[in-house]
Design an enzyme around this catalytic site. Structure first.
Site, PDB file in Angstrom:
ATOM      1  N   CYS A  64     -61.197 -53.831 -18.801  1.00 31.70           N
ATOM      2  CA  CYS A  64     -62.090 -54.137 -17.668  1.00 31.70           C
ATOM      3  C   CYS A  64     -62.172 -55.645 -17.448  1.00 31.70           C
ATOM      4  O   CYS A  64     -62.650 -56.391 -18.308  1.00 31.70           O
ATOM      5  CB  CYS A  64     -63.464 -53.573 -17.990  1.00 31.70           C
ATOM      6  SG  CYS A  64     -64.766 -54.155 -16.901  1.00 31.70           S
ATOM      7  N   CYS A  90     -67.584 -48.545  -9.515  1.00 30.50           N
ATOM      8  CA  CYS A  90     -66.942 -48.384 -10.817  1.00 30.50           C
ATOM      9  C   CYS A  90     -67.341 -47.028 -11.386  1.00 30.50           C
ATOM     10  O   CYS A  90     -68.514 -46.685 -11.371  1.00 30.50           O
ATOM     11  CB  CYS A  90     -67.399 -49.484 -11.776  1.00 30.50           C
ATOM     12  SG  CYS A  90     -66.840 -49.214 -13.474  1.00 30.50           S
ATOM     13  N   CYS A  92     -72.961 -50.565 -22.387  1.00 31.20           N
ATOM     14  CA  CYS A  92     -73.935 -50.458 -23.464  1.00 31.20           C
ATOM     15  C   CYS A  92     -73.396 -51.294 -24.610  1.00 31.20           C
ATOM     16  O   CYS A  92     -72.286 -51.811 -24.546  1.00 31.20           O
ATOM     17  CB  CYS A  92     -74.075 -49.014 -23.945  1.00 31.20           C
ATOM     18  SG  CYS A  92     -74.780 -47.890 -22.711  1.00 31.20           S
ATOM     19  N   SER A 138     -74.688 -66.428 -16.487  1.00 33.63           N
ATOM     20  CA  SER A 138     -73.281 -66.023 -16.447  1.00 33.63           C
ATOM     21  C   SER A 138     -72.444 -66.871 -15.489  1.00 33.63           C
ATOM     22  O   SER A 138     -71.221 -66.811 -15.530  1.00 33.63           O
ATOM     23  CB  SER A 138     -73.167 -64.545 -16.085  1.00 33.63           C
ATOM     24  OG  SER A 138     -73.917 -64.284 -14.935  1.00 33.63           O
TER      25      SER A 138
HETATM   26  S1  SF4 Z   1     -63.919 -50.873 -11.822  1.00 36.70           S
HETATM   27 FE1  SF4 Z   1     -65.286 -50.852 -13.612  1.00 36.70          FE
HETATM   28  S2  SF4 Z   1     -63.888 -50.875 -15.373  1.00 36.70           S
HETATM   29 FE2  SF4 Z   1     -62.687 -51.532 -13.588  1.00 36.70          FE
HETATM   30  S3  SF4 Z   1     -62.883 -53.777 -13.533  1.00 36.70           S
HETATM   31 FE3  SF4 Z   1     -64.516 -53.002 -12.246  1.00 36.70          FE
HETATM   32  S4  SF4 Z   1     -66.274 -52.863 -13.622  1.00 36.70           S
HETATM   33 FE4  SF4 Z   1     -64.466 -52.982 -14.928  1.00 36.70          FE
END
Ligand code: SF4
Length: 453
Positions: free
Chosen positions: A234, A379, A2, A281
């Site tokens: 991340c 994730c 977000c 991206s």
């Molecule tokens: S698991 Fe989630 S927090 Fe970890 S790198 Fe992947 S997207 Fe990012």
């Protein structure tokens, strides 16, 4: 994922409006703004894009000096039906909470807090902050410092209290970005540095992992969470989420992506006539691939800007919208051997549509190159990566087989090592690629059933 923002100073609601537009790529389901007026909080949350949800002329409130805002992309609570933010809680002080992240243990916390059927983890986090504030005699900063004792997960938060005060903080592992700037007249914070640039702030600071920053209109206070941890930001913020013009942990996202593209060209070369990025991206990585390989880059795909980011859209809409999202520049692709570069491959839905489009408009060969490694694990820290069965690289281990599904002539990924080296800081959270989560004893099967829709 977000976007959150906070502003203390003259024309606060208008600044929040502008900041949220700068952060729109981080969430398109709903937009919300809380303002403090004559000691009382008022919150409005509406579905859709910021410019549809709010009219700037309604926000030109000369007597409002503090506000926070939020753009939402849901990880719990479902799409469009629940969970807009900010959320108001508490009495002394009353507070509005805006949150980016994901609380892994929110069900357990909701039982401890006696919240029946919480719609979202945000609701649970806000109640927890409210309860801890009350226990600390109304001290919100102290409550936020105590959060790591209770919370398993990721959070970057902005809180506006009726005192008045704005508090911003990141979890001790620093999963999600958050930055701020301050003068003797104003305080501003936003999920990404590019948003601060966008409202004319030249000098900003990243909120450090575990740091709690508070501004009451007169003075800025910085303190630390009571529990510290090894930061594991991340890596996907560098791969996809953050804007290329943002900085995260001192690394500009565009620069990291270009390096990923250069490494990809070295690791997975292919004889080709043109490098085409998947906009937007994939663009920085395609540039790196082109520079390192010597294959010229061109714009062969045009993105329809009125269709949002399909990754952060409800599952049913993704397939339909991904085919509407791109147009092909025929003269660039016709009869040519194309290297199609994208940041990541999650479900394969969008990539398959694009490969088929390129073939339809005459591409001779289509070689897919992905700037990150295969995404094989879900994730639980704030990104809507679905269950393992929905991830194409989890279901089909062999890239040759995935290339067949995509109708591509070949498919190759970056290595984990190359991706992390391209960012240039360690450790990073790479759990969705490596399966190594930065929390101990996570039961992936159980969490998949909690967080999948
Ligand atoms: S698991 Fe989630 S927090 Fe970890 S790198 Fe992947 S997207 Fe990012």
């Amino acid at each position: 994922m977000c976007g959150i923002s906070a502003f203390f100073g003259f024309r606060a609601p208008l600044y929040i409006y502008r900041l949220l537009i700068e952060l729109q790529h981080r969430g398109q389901e709903s937009a919300g703004i809380s303002v403090l007026r004559n000691g009382k909080l008022f919150t409005a949350v509406k579905k859709g894009y910021v410019i549809e949800a709010f009219n700037p002329s309604d926000l030109a409130l000369a007597d409002v000096y503090a506000a926070i805002g939020h753009v939402r992309y849901s990880t719990t609570g479902g799409y469009m039906d629940a969970g807009g933010q900010p959320i108001e809680v508490g009495l002394k002080p009353r507070m509005a909470v805006a949150f980016n992240g994901n609380i892994i243990n929110y069900r357990e916390l909701s039982r401890r807090l006696r919240i029946e059927k919480p719609m979202t983890d945000t609701e649970v986090l806000a109640q927890l902050i409210s309860v801890l504030t009350a226990e600390n005699g109304g001290d919100v900063v102290e409550a936020v410092r105590e959060l790591p004792y209770y919370v398993v997960g990721s959070y970057s938060i902005a809180i506006l209290t009726s005192e008045p005060r704005i508090v911003v903080a990141r979890d001790p592992k620093g999963f999600k970005p958050l930055s701020y700037s301050c003068s003797d007249r104003w305080f501003v914070a936003a999920s990404e540095t590019a948003a601060l640039d966008g409202v004319g702030v030249d000098l900003w600071h990243e909120v450090q992992p575990g740091e709690v920053v508070s501004f009451d209109g007169y003075s800025l206070e910085k303190t630390e969470a009571h529990l510290t941890d090894t930061p594991t930001p991340c890596v996907f913020e560098y791969v996809y989420f953050s804007r290329p013009d943002s900085y995260f942990n001192g690394v500009q996202v565009h620069v990291a992506r270009v390096r990923m593209g250069e490494a990809l060209a070295a690791n997975a070369p292919v004889a080709a006539d043109v490098v085409i990025p998947v906009p937007d991206s994939g663009r920085s990585s395609a540039l790196g691939f082109s520079r390192a390989s010597g294959v010229p880059m061109d714009e062969g795909l045009m993105r329809n800007r009125y269709v949002g980011r399909s990754f952060i859209m409800p599952p049913g809409l993704r397939e339909a919208l991904s085919s509407m999202k791109y147009g092909v520049v025929r003269d660039v692709v016709r009869g040519r051997r194309v290297v199609l570069v994208d940041d990541s491959l999650i479900r394969g839905t969008t990539m398959r549509s694009i490969v088929l489009l390129l073939r339809r408009y005459g591409a001779g060969e289509v070689h897919v190159r992905i700037a990150s490694p295969p995404v094989r694990y879900p994730c639980f820290m704030g990104i809507d990566f679905p269950t393992r069965r929905e991830l194409i690289a989890s279901r089909l281990k062999d890239p040759v087989r995935i290339a067949e599904v995509l109708h591509a002539d070949s498919l190759a990924y970056n290595t984990l090592e190359a991706m992390v080296d391209s960012v240039g800081i360690r450790p990073l959270c790479t759990a969705c690629f490596s399966g190594t989560y930065p929390f101990k004893n996570l039961n992936i099967d159980q969490l998949e059933s909690i967080f999948s829709r």
